[in-house]
Design an enzyme around this catalytic site. Structure first.
Site, PDB file in Angstrom:
ATOM      1  N   LYS A  57       0.806  -1.213   0.000  1.00  8.45           N
ATOM      2  CA  LYS A  57       0.000   0.000   0.000  1.00  8.45           C
ATOM      3  C   LYS A  57       0.847   1.274   0.000  1.00  8.45           C
ATOM      4  CE  LYS A  57      -0.683   1.240   4.475  1.00  8.45           C
ATOM      5  NZ  LYS A  57      -0.629   1.507   5.647  1.00  8.45           N
TER       6      LYS A  57
ATOM      7  N   LYS B 256       0.803 -11.401  10.215  1.00 12.92           N
ATOM      8  CA  LYS B 256       0.937 -11.514  11.676  1.00 12.92           C
ATOM      9  C   LYS B 256       0.514 -12.907  12.103  1.00 12.92           C
ATOM     10  CE  LYS B 256       0.025  -6.641  12.712  1.00 12.92           C
ATOM     11  NZ  LYS B 256       1.017  -6.056  13.576  1.00 12.92           N
TER      12      LYS B 256
ATOM     13  N   GLU C 245      -3.876   2.788  18.366  1.00 19.54           N
ATOM     14  CA  GLU C 245      -2.456   3.082  18.529  1.00 19.54           C
ATOM     15  C   GLU C 245      -2.296   4.250  19.479  1.00 19.54           C
ATOM     16  OE1 GLU C 245      -0.015   2.563  14.730  1.00 19.54           O
ATOM     17  OE2 GLU C 245      -1.934   3.315  14.005  1.00 19.54           O
TER      18      GLU C 245
ATOM     19  N   ASP D 165      -5.430   4.504   5.306  1.00 18.26           N
ATOM     20  CA  ASP D 165      -4.208   3.947   5.910  1.00 18.26           C
ATOM     21  C   ASP D 165      -4.485   2.637   6.659  1.00 18.26           C
ATOM     22  OD1 ASP D 165      -1.404   4.270   6.616  1.00 18.26           O
ATOM     23  OD2 ASP D 165      -2.082   4.658   8.664  1.00 18.26           O
TER      24      ASP D 165
ATOM     25  N   HIS E 145      -6.134  -3.125   6.449  1.00 18.73           N
ATOM     26  CA  HIS E 145      -5.999  -3.986   7.625  1.00 18.73           C
ATOM     27  C   HIS E 145      -7.347  -4.353   8.267  1.00 18.73           C
ATOM     28  CE1 HIS E 145      -1.972  -2.800   6.939  1.00 18.73           C
ATOM     29  NE2 HIS E 145      -1.929  -1.755   7.732  1.00 18.73           N
TER      30      HIS E 145
ATOM     31  N   LYS F 127      -5.254   6.927  15.973  1.00 19.11           N
ATOM     32  CA  LYS F 127      -3.921   7.193  16.532  1.00 19.11           C
ATOM     33  C   LYS F 127      -4.092   8.028  17.802  1.00 19.11           C
ATOM     34  CE  LYS F 127      -1.314   6.651  12.331  1.00 19.11           C
ATOM     35  NZ  LYS F 127      -0.785   5.320  12.539  1.00 19.11           N
TER      36      LYS F 127
END
Ligand code: BG6
Length: 488
Positions: A150, A184, A218, A237, A242, A337
């Site tokens: 990406k 992951k 995050e 993003d 994700h 975030k």
């Protein structure tokens, strides 16, 4: 306990943009660790390509610095470091010049039978140029693999254009689109949980599940990435890739086999069943917000250097899947975030029992919490009897399974790139996104982004270190539900 290592076939890996941030932080350390584990064949070479006039020694020095910075000293055994550095080569190449490809072709043709992997760690505007440059000198055959990451487009139209550019040079079977979440260990464990156990699958549907929450929170802000981030935002993003991938793995039907197309076909069906969120519904079913300053920490607009920015650093969405399995079960997604904790988890809340035989005791719904990071593991909240005499009381008890427990003190959770890079060499696309998946995700996201833009309403705000904006609480409260607290 040590993990089993199956060596891969001899390969040459070419990193375009080899002196960039990703190469330094992720690619070189991941390759080193695979080398240290014994997975890399003796002959494997890593060829860095960049516009810098580095010689071999300078590139090796760059790589050594990267290892020193991103790998604990105890792992850096001198003989392995030396072996790894000896694999490195560097070529100066301006990919925009059509005559710059002969050096690479000649170097690779020293071993014509090897697997070759081309990792495009450069801006997406160069993906098409590089793919076509490689094809032009015949480096797009059955042993050649193109790896891209990406941003795979900014919206549906640009994603389609990008797909077209790379697929005219490389066959889809030779294109590896990375979403590092799929590499992951714990995300793969989600597939093991669902499809290697008989326990949960019969309950994995609308008759037993009340709703699902997917959170990727995050604590860090955008820091020095403000320039990139301001043109992207949390939706592009994190959500488009994700979070949507996690939703697909949660919601998909069992594939007929664990192979690339079977898994990706099932994920694609989920994407196609996502109910579109358009026009007025966008205000009701989505929330976007920006973090504010706190203490020394600047606000998002200060970090981005753009006081008028409407870019979101937080997104919450109520998604619905229109198919038999999930009809009427909302999937609430949130990411942001500078939130209270760093955690990625999926919470499956089951329905209340059909009838309570304990009329004076409120029952809590069972919850299955799949923690992807940190403290990877599973928790199951169940109702039990409060021990002891004095009446029949109930309480919630948590069955707790930490993933790393039982794997021994030396167990290290491998970085996603270690797994993904070796999968490319093995030619296994299961954990990579297919072009049609990427486009289907954009097809769902685009109307939301468009409605945000058209509304011209500024995003809400939230305190840094909080659990997000009030509007996100309201999104759940309207349905009589609450987000799980962000505690680690
Ligand atoms: C990246 C995003 O893809 O994922 C970053 O660009 C984000 O903004 C990161 O911080 C989160 O990944 P992880 O593995 O730390 O959860």
């Amino acid at each position: 306990m040590t993990s089993k290592v199956i060596p891969v076939l001899p390969f040459d890996m070419v990193i375009f943009g080899s002196t960039g941030d990703l190469s330094q932080r992720k690619l070189l350390p991941a390759l080193f660790r695979r080398d240290a584990s014994g997975q890399m064949p003796e002959q494997a070479r890593i060829i860095g390509l960049s516009r810098l006039d580095y010689n071999q020694e300078q590139f090796r020095e760059f790589a050594l610095n990267a290892l020193n910075k991103f790998i604990p000293a105890a792992e850096l055994k001198p003989e392995i470091v030396e072996r790894f550095l000896n694999r490195l080569h560097h070529l100066h190449n301006d990919v925009t010049k059509p005559d710059g490809w002969d050096g690479l072709r000649d170097l690779l043709n020293e071993y014509p039978d090897r697997i070759r992997m081309y990792y495009l760690s450069v801006g997406p505007s160069l993906f098409g140029t590089i793919a076509q440059g490689l094809a032009h000198v015949g480096l797009n055959g059955p042993n050649d693999r193109l790896v891209v990451e990406k941003p795979l487009g900014h919206d549906l139209a640009s994603a389609q254009k990008l797909n077209h550019e790379i697929t005219t040079a490389f066959n889809e079977q030779r294109i590896y689109r990375i979403d590092h979440y799929l590499g992951k260990e714990t995300v793969q464990n989600l597939m093991a949980l669902r499809f290697a156990n008989a326990l949960f699958e019969p309950l994995w549907n609308a008759s037993a599940v009340d709703h699902v929450q997917i959170t990727a929170a995050e604590t860090i802000g955008v820091g020095t990435r403000g320039g990139y981030y301001d043109t992207s935002g949390a939706m592009r993003d994190m959500v488009q890739n994700h979070l949507i991938q996690l939703l697909c793995l949660m919601a998909m039907e069992a594939p007929y086999a664990f192979n690339a197309d079977a898994v990706r076909d099932e994920k694609l069906k989920v994407l196609r069943s996502l109910r579109p969120i358009k026009g007025q519904e966008v205000q009701r079913n989505t929330v976007r917000a920006q973090y504010l300053a706190r203490g020394e920490d600047p606000s998002y607009v200060e970090e981005a250097g753009n006081p008028d920015s409407h870019t979101e650093t937080y997104v919450a969405i109520k998604a619905e899947i229109d198919n038999w399995r999930w009809a009427g079960v909302p999937f609430y997604l949130r990411t942001g975030k500078r939130l209270r904790s760093r955690l990625t988890e999926i919470v499956v809340t089951f329905k209340e029992p059909a009838h309570s035989v304990f009329p004076n005791t409120p029952l809590q719904c069972n919850k299955l919490i799949i923690r992807l990071q940190p403290d990877e593991g599973l928790q199951l909240n169940i109702m039990t009897k409060d021990p002891g005499p004095g009446g029949f009381r109930l309480r919630t008890t948590t069955l707790d399974m930490t993933y790393a427990e039982g794997l021994g003190p030396d167990w290290r959770m491998p970085d996603a790139y270690e797994r993904l890079l070796m999968d490319v060499v093995r030619g296994d696309q299961t954990l990579f996104m297919r072009g049609d998946e990427v486009e289907a995700a954009w097809r769902w996201i685009d109307p939301i982004l468009n409605a945000w833009e058209d509304s011209n309403i500024a995003p809400s705000t939230y305190e840094s270190g909080s659990e997000g904006p009030i509007a996100a609480l309201e999104l759940m409260a309207r349905d009589g539900r609450r987000w799980r607290e962000m505690v680690v």
